[in-house]
Design an enzyme around this catalytic site. Sequence first.
Site, PDB file in Angstrom:
ATOM      1  N   ASP A 137      -0.699  -9.610 -14.297  1.00 48.84           N
ATOM      2  CA  ASP A 137      -1.296 -11.144 -14.088  1.00 48.84           C
ATOM      3  C   ASP A 137      -2.030 -11.241 -15.412  1.00 48.84           C
ATOM      4  OD1 ASP A 137      -2.423 -13.218 -13.445  1.00 48.84           O
ATOM      5  OD2 ASP A 137      -3.041 -12.781 -11.374  1.00 48.84           O
ATOM      6  N   ARG A 199       6.125  -8.549   2.527  1.00 48.03           N
ATOM      7  CA  ARG A 199       6.847  -7.454   1.837  1.00 48.03           C
ATOM      8  C   ARG A 199       8.364  -7.541   2.375  1.00 48.03           C
ATOM      9  NH1 ARG A 199       2.646  -4.823  -1.001  1.00 48.03           N
ATOM     10  NH2 ARG A 199       0.631  -4.477  -0.201  1.00 48.03           N
TER      11      ARG A 199
END
Length: 217
Positions: A137, A199
Site C-alpha cells: 500500500d 480471510r
Amino acid sequence: MDPSKWIDVTSESFKYSLDHFVIPSHYQKDVSSILIPHGIIMDRIEKLAKLIVEDSKGPLVICCVLKGGHQFFADLVNEIKKCNTVLGQSVPLSLEFIKVRSYHNDVSTGTVTISLTDEECQDWKNKNLLIVEDIIDTGNTMVKLLHKLQEFQPASVRVASLLLKKTPKSNGYVPNYVGFAIPDEFVVGYALDYNEYFRDLDHICIISEHGKEAYAI
Ligand code: 5GP
C-alpha cells in the site's frame, strides 16, 4: 517489475457485480464488488512462479509475510515447485514465516511491528531470499522489513507481492514481482482481512461501508 508486466485492474470496468460470481452468504452485504475473481488470481500466480524461477539460479528461502500473505504464499510455492530454471533444474526451497502488523480497521497505524528473532534468521546469511507479501500500500512495511533483513546479510532479497495499490500515499517502493495493480480502495478476500474477517472469501473484493461498520473494532 516494469509496470507493463503487471495486470492493471484500476479501471472501473474491473469491478464485477456480486451477481456474477459466488460470494458466501455471510459476506453478501459486506463487499461492494469483486475486483479479482479467484480463478484469475490462480492463473496469474502460475505466471509469477514461472518468472521467479526463470530469474533464479539456485536454492531459494521463501519467506511468507503473515497473516495476509499465507494464501498467496501457499499457492505460489505450489507453482514454483512445478517450474524449472532456464538450465532445466528444479529449485530447492526452504520456507520461513515472518509476522508483521501495521493496520487498525482499514487505516495504516504508521507503526510497523515485525516479529523476527535473531535465532530464526541467523541461517539466512548468504542465502537468496524471496519475500512473499499480499499487498503493498504505502510501501512503508516492506521498506522497513527489507531494512531489517539486511542485518542478516542475505546474498539477495527479492519481493513478490500479489497486489500493488495505486495510491498517492505510496513511498515509491515497487516489488520485483507484482500480480495486479489495484485502485486505492480497501480490499479483502484471498486471506486479506479486515480485523481478521474475510480471510475465508476466495475472490479479492472491495469492502463495503456495511462491511466496515459490521466488523470494526
Ligand atoms: P503498507 O505498509 O504498504 O502501507 O501496508 C502493507 C500492509 O497493510 C499489508 O501487508 C496489509 O497487511 C495491509 N493493507 C494495506 N492495504 C490493504 C488493503 O487494501 N486490504 C487489506 N486487507 N490489507 C491492507
